[in-house]
Design a protein around this motif. Structure first.
Motif, PDB file in Angstrom:
ATOM      1  N   SER A   8       0.557   1.212  -7.963  1.00  0.00           N
ATOM      2  CA  SER A   8       0.361   0.183  -6.934  1.00  0.00           C
ATOM      3  C   SER A   8       0.018  -1.172  -7.544  1.00  0.00           C
ATOM      4  N   ARG A  54      -1.741  -7.010  -3.118  1.00  0.00           N
ATOM      5  CA  ARG A  54      -1.831  -6.978  -4.585  1.00  0.00           C
ATOM      6  C   ARG A  54      -1.877  -8.393  -5.157  1.00  0.00           C
ATOM      7  N   MET A 100       3.691   1.461  -1.837  1.00  0.00           N
ATOM      8  CA  MET A 100       3.374   2.844  -2.223  1.00  0.00           C
ATOM      9  C   MET A 100       2.921   3.656  -1.021  1.00  0.00           C
ATOM     10  N   ARG A 157       0.483  -2.213  -3.083  1.00  0.00           N
ATOM     11  CA  ARG A 157      -0.242  -1.153  -2.365  1.00  0.00           C
ATOM     12  C   ARG A 157       0.544  -0.688  -1.134  1.00  0.00           C
ATOM     13  N   TYR A 166      -6.535  -1.010  -1.794  1.00  0.00           N
ATOM     14  CA  TYR A 166      -5.899  -1.696  -0.665  1.00  0.00           C
ATOM     15  C   TYR A 166      -6.913  -2.136   0.387  1.00  0.00           C
ATOM     16  N   CYS A 224      -0.156   7.242  -8.473  1.00  0.00           N
ATOM     17  CA  CYS A 224       0.218   6.296  -7.416  1.00  0.00           C
ATOM     18  C   CYS A 224      -0.734   5.100  -7.360  1.00  0.00           C
ATOM     19  N   PRO A 234      -3.620   4.708  -3.613  1.00  0.00           N
ATOM     20  CA  PRO A 234      -3.771   3.243  -3.580  1.00  0.00           C
ATOM     21  C   PRO A 234      -4.826   2.722  -2.612  1.00  0.00           C
ATOM     22  N   GLY A 285      -5.964  -1.302  -8.815  1.00  0.00           N
ATOM     23  CA  GLY A 285      -5.464  -0.008  -8.366  1.00  0.00           C
ATOM     24  C   GLY A 285      -5.845   1.107  -9.318  1.00  0.00           C
ATOM     25  N   GLU A 292       1.020  -6.993   2.296  1.00  0.00           N
ATOM     26  CA  GLU A 292       0.746  -6.693   0.897  1.00  0.00           C
ATOM     27  C   GLU A 292      -0.457  -7.510   0.427  1.00  0.00           C
TER      28      GLU A 292
END
Length: 446
Positions: free
Chosen positions: A308, A432, A316, A313, A364, A304, A360, A163, A430
């Protein structure tokens, strides 16, 4: 459908064989390239709001001329998905580096050509016709730019800081917008209206020659991403594969960012035209507010994007989209007060929300697709969001304002787009902590 949990501790984490120190030239390349590409794109939007109606559509009157200019402006958004397919194909087949060089060249040549294009008084109907063609080429070039630059960072960065490194990419549009707005502010303040409309507006377009030369120098010095280099099998038809196996993800990802596009072009290009032409607000004041807003937008995107990596991600983006819906209802009532403090609150506040929305995204979207079709998938999703959110927004806003005599209905229209983006985000998951080299990134049932 139930999204996956925000935390994914069991997800494998790749160890990309690139030291963090070696990420600096990659980050600089992505930053410079997107700055130049978006500078080229934004100077057109500013010229549309300030002068193109008079130069290329002089016989239509102020409102019709503005509508015609915005129609040509929207042509680039039609070209962007085509660019996503074209450059995505070669980016997934041949590599990220060569494709990014080609997209930069196409964008730069098209921009410089606009700067030397004669107006309607010299070429007649051929002037707006060639303008449409050049604007379409700009769109095709930009359609291949952002996705490739996002992959350049995401496929080099360690997963726990993806991120943060993606934030370098998102600073590019902020710097490009700052440069484009700053140049037009200097020219509009330093030249008479006659000189500005005659030749001054061409200077930002011609200045792109030097910027593109710098961008090419930087891009030619980078290497291919290790994630792509280690991909054992290339997709033969990336567009077919991504639409067949990941089409739902493409549509939802594009829908999730369409509010960002709509808010950006309504808060900048449309608001600039509406405030100066309809409300009588000083052109220099509006450009100054947009300039300040672009700085804060970059700060919000940086913050931001970094958060994230810790918060996720999707989380946010959900928060930022809720903020966008709320600000949509405030922006135009604040604008119509024509009072400088409230104008500043509306415009600058919108730019901060935009930073939160886009920060983000550079991490993402690449995390949603597998390596073999990632360039195509990311580019299509990003540019579909642009077509739905950005291409139509100024046209719809101009029409709504003409019918109701106020821009307040535009805010409700924008809020509606925001609610649609919220629904798309809710249906996504999600990402991440995921492994970009995993054999499958099919996060949605197909």
């Amino acid at each position: 459908m139930t999204p996956v949990p925000e935390s994914t501790p069991d997800a494998p984490s790749e160890r990309v064989p690139t030291a963090t120190a070696n990420l600096r030239p990659v980050a600089v390349s992505a930053l410079i390239g997107t700055t130049i590409e978006y500078y080229d794109f934004f100077i057109y939007g500013t010229a549309v709001a300030l002068v193109f109606g008079k130069v290329f559509f002089p016989g239509l009157g102020p409102t019709a001329g503005l509508m015609a200019s915005f129609s040509v402006y929207s042509v680039a958004f039609v070209g962007r998905p085509l660019g996503a397919l074209l450059f995505g194909h070669f980016g997934d087949r041949l590599g990220r580096k060569a494709t990014l060089v080609a997209s930069l060249l196409l964008m730069g040549v098209s921009t410089v050509a606009v700067g030397v294009l004669p107006g309607y008084g010299t070429w007649g109907i051929w002037a707006p016709a060639v303008l449409v063609l050049l604007r379409a080429c700009q769109g095709v070039g930009l359609g291949g730019e952002w996705g490739g630059a996002a992959l350049l960072l995401a496929e080099n960065a360690p997963p726990e800081r993806r991120g943060r490194y993606g934030a370098y990419l998102q600073l590019g549009p902020c710097l490009g917008f700052f440069a484009a707005t700053g140049v037009f502010l200097l020219l509009s303040e330093g030249l008479s209206d006659q000189a500005f409309e005659s030749w001054g507006w061409r200077v930002p377009f011609l200045a792109s020659i030097g910027l593109v030369a710098v961008g090419l120098f930087v891009r030619l010095r980078i290497t291919e991403t290790p994630v792509f280099a280690q991909e054992a099998e290339r997709a033969k038809a990336p567009a077919v594969e991504v639409l067949r196996e990941h089409g739902r993800t493409v549509l939802l990802a594009g829908g999730s960012i369409m509010v960002g596009y709509a808010l950006f072009y309504l808060a900048t290009t449309y608001s600039l035209a509406y405030a100066t032409e309809q409300l009588g607000i000083d052109r220099g004041l509006m450009l100054t507010l947009l300039l300040a807003g672009s700085v804060l937008k970059g700060g919000a995107a940086w913050y931001c994007a970094g958060r994230s990596d810790r918060w996720g991600r999707r989380r946010m983006l959900l928060l930022a989209t809720v903020l966008a819906v709320g600000w949509s209802l405030l922006l135009f009532p604040l604008l119509e007060t024509a009072r400088t403090p409230l104008l500043a609150l509306g415009v600058v506040g919108a730019m901060v929300v935009l930073g939160c929305l886009f920060g983000p995204v550079a991490a993402y979207l690449p995390e949603l697709f597998p390596t073999r079709v990632r360039y195509t998938g990311v580019s299509l999703a990003y540019n579909i969001g642009g077509v739905v959110g950005g291409a139509t927004a100024p046209l719809v806003a101009t029409r709504l304002t003409g019918v109701y005599g106020t821009a307040e209905p535009v805010g409700w229209y924008l809020a509606g787009i925001g609610l649609a983006s919220l629904l798309c985000l809710y249906a996504l998951v999600e990402t991440r902590g995921g492994d970009l080299r995993a054999p499958s990134r099919r996060l949605l049932p197909g």
